[in-house]
Scaffold this motif. Structure first.
Motif, PDB file in Angstrom:
ATOM      1  N   LEU A 164     -59.068   6.354 -51.533  1.00  0.00           N
ATOM      2  CA  LEU A 164     -60.480   6.713 -51.316  1.00  0.00           C
ATOM      3  C   LEU A 164     -61.282   5.432 -51.124  1.00  0.00           C
ATOM      4  N   VAL A 165     -61.967   5.356 -50.013  1.00  0.00           N
ATOM      5  CA  VAL A 165     -62.807   4.190 -49.730  1.00  0.00           C
ATOM      6  C   VAL A 165     -64.214   4.677 -49.409  1.00  0.00           C
ATOM      7  N   ASN A 166     -65.174   4.233 -50.211  1.00  0.00           N
ATOM      8  CA  ASN A 166     -66.584   4.519 -49.918  1.00  0.00           C
ATOM      9  C   ASN A 166     -67.443   3.495 -50.646  1.00  0.00           C
ATOM     10  N   SER A 167     -68.749   3.686 -50.669  1.00  0.00           N
ATOM     11  CA  SER A 167     -69.624   2.661 -51.255  1.00  0.00           C
ATOM     12  C   SER A 167     -69.419   2.550 -52.769  1.00  0.00           C
ATOM     13  N   ASP A 168     -68.938   3.615 -53.396  1.00  0.00           N
ATOM     14  CA  ASP A 168     -68.663   3.560 -54.841  1.00  0.00           C
ATOM     15  C   ASP A 168     -67.305   2.944 -55.149  1.00  0.00           C
ATOM     16  N   THR A 169     -66.372   3.083 -54.213  1.00  0.00           N
ATOM     17  CA  THR A 169     -65.015   2.553 -54.431  1.00  0.00           C
ATOM     18  C   THR A 169     -64.599   1.713 -53.219  1.00  0.00           C
ATOM     19  N   PRO A 170     -65.159   0.515 -53.118  1.00  0.00           N
ATOM     20  CA  PRO A 170     -64.823  -0.353 -51.980  1.00  0.00           C
ATOM     21  C   PRO A 170     -63.417  -0.939 -52.110  1.00  0.00           C
ATOM     22  N   LEU A 171     -62.907  -1.402 -50.994  1.00  0.00           N
ATOM     23  CA  LEU A 171     -61.602  -2.069 -50.996  1.00  0.00           C
ATOM     24  C   LEU A 171     -61.742  -3.443 -51.663  1.00  0.00           C
ATOM     25  N   PRO A 172     -60.666  -3.930 -52.268  1.00  0.00           N
ATOM     26  CA  PRO A 172     -60.752  -5.268 -52.882  1.00  0.00           C
ATOM     27  C   PRO A 172     -60.933  -6.347 -51.808  1.00  0.00           C
ATOM     28  N   ASP A 173     -61.583  -7.423 -52.190  1.00  0.00           N
ATOM     29  CA  ASP A 173     -61.767  -8.549 -51.256  1.00  0.00           C
ATOM     30  C   ASP A 173     -60.410  -9.000 -50.727  1.00  0.00           C
ATOM     31  N   GLY A 174     -60.358  -9.298 -49.452  1.00  0.00           N
ATOM     32  CA  GLY A 174     -59.125  -9.813 -48.860  1.00  0.00           C
ATOM     33  C   GLY A 174     -58.094  -8.731 -48.567  1.00  0.00           C
ATOM     34  N   PHE A 175     -58.465  -7.480 -48.693  1.00  0.00           N
ATOM     35  CA  PHE A 175     -57.515  -6.400 -48.372  1.00  0.00           C
ATOM     36  C   PHE A 175     -57.072  -6.533 -46.925  1.00  0.00           C
ATOM     37  N   ASP A 176     -55.750  -6.537 -46.722  1.00  0.00           N
ATOM     38  CA  ASP A 176     -55.237  -6.830 -45.386  1.00  0.00           C
ATOM     39  C   ASP A 176     -53.977  -6.001 -45.133  1.00  0.00           C
ATOM     40  N   PRO A 177     -54.137  -4.778 -44.632  1.00  0.00           N
ATOM     41  CA  PRO A 177     -52.960  -3.906 -44.454  1.00  0.00           C
ATOM     42  C   PRO A 177     -52.079  -4.369 -43.301  1.00  0.00           C
ATOM     43  N   ALA A 178     -50.794  -3.995 -43.375  1.00  0.00           N
ATOM     44  CA  ALA A 178     -49.871  -4.289 -42.272  1.00  0.00           C
ATOM     45  C   ALA A 178     -50.147  -3.306 -41.145  1.00  0.00           C
ATOM     46  N   THR A 179     -50.526  -3.804 -39.996  1.00  0.00           N
ATOM     47  CA  THR A 179     -50.880  -2.927 -38.872  1.00  0.00           C
ATOM     48  C   THR A 179     -49.989  -3.207 -37.675  1.00  0.00           C
TER      49      THR A 179
END
Ligand code: ZN
Length: 276
Positions: A98-113
């Motif tokens: 879940l990603v939204n303004s209450d639960t942001p991704l951690p800094d530097g999040f970098d998924p394999a794409t």
């Protein structure tokens, strides 16, 4: 004529026949039978009639009466049927993040794409599902147009700031502009595009990100088919107060095929579906 009259007068007593005994007996038998028949009919009419409506009630009552002694007599306890277990929501799985303004991704999040073509990228674990969706539409001559996939935090920041600037130029105060930009674009780390599991899909003949996209045949196809490939309409029209994001009929989020079906059928948005 006197003699004749006399003769006539005298004839009846002479000719009066003796009572016909067999005829009388038969008559009596008939009368007797008739009385018996009438009595029978009256008796039958007086019998209480069972109304049809009460048949089922009587039947169920009699069933209860019969079944109760059976239960008491049984030495084995009758097992209470267990309710079917509620489906477990795999909240910890990567595809349910879940990603939204209450639960942001951690800094530097970098998924394999992996690349999708035309400069777009998508999470490498879900890219085949997105490709399958696009191919299925193509096979049905539905002309979709992918216009966004994975975005880096830096790219998201650029988009957000550009929106802020445009809103301020249009006369909004800083506060108003920030509120509106958060509703439409989202800050870096608070967008699902940073997660790598969101795709913006429009039509080849309709490439504007506006609510009117919902009126196109391409949108209709997406709503009917996206879940088959693991995608949900992430920001529904009637959930903006819960998602905190405007209605985006072009924004589809990968959650896996099973969860996409369950979420779509539930009518809930992801925030509601994942709520504890
Ligand atoms: Zn989007």
């Amino acid at each position: 004529m006197q003699p004749d009259e006399e003769e006539i007068n005298e004839i009846p007593p002479k000719k009066n026949p003796p009572p016909n005994k067999p005829l009388l007996i038969i008559l009596c038998v008939f009368i007797g039978l008739a009385i018996l028949l009438c009595a029978g009919i009256i008796f039958l009419k007086k019998q209480p009639q069972k109304p049809n409506s009460s048949t089922s009630v009587n039947a169920s009552q009699s069933t209860n009466v019969v079944s109760q002694p059976l239960v008491i007599a049984s030495s084995q306890p009758v097992p209470t049927p267990e309710p079917p277990p509620a489906p477990v929501i795999p909240k910890e799985e990567w595809y349910m993040a879940l990603v939204n303004s209450d639960t942001p991704l951690p800094d530097g999040f970098d998924p394999a794409t992996s690349p999708l073509g035309a400069g777009y990228h998508f999470d490498e674990r879900a890219i085949d599902s997105l490709k399958s969706l696009l191919a299925a539409a193509e096979a049905e001559n539905v002309k979709l147009k992918l216009v966004s996939g994975y975005r880096s935090f830096a790219r998201q920041k650029t988009l957000y700031n550009a929106e802020l600037t445009a809103l301020k130029r249009a006369g909004k105060t800083n506060e108003e502009a920030e509120q509106e930009a958060q509703f439409t674009v989202q800050k870096d780390g608070e967008s699902e595009h940073n997660l790598g599991l969101a795709a913006d899909i429009l039509a080849q003949n309709f490439q504007r990100k506006v609510a009117e996209f919902e009126e196109t045949l391409e949108f209709k196809w997406l709503t009917e088919n996206a879940a088959k490939y693991g995608f949900i309409l992430r920001y529904p029209k009637d959930k903006t107060d819960i998602t905190g994001v405007e209605y985006k009929p072009w924004h589809f989020r990968y959650v896996g095929e099973e969860q996409a079906r369950l979420i779509t059928d539930s009518g809930l948005c992801l925030e509601e579906y994942l709520a504890p």
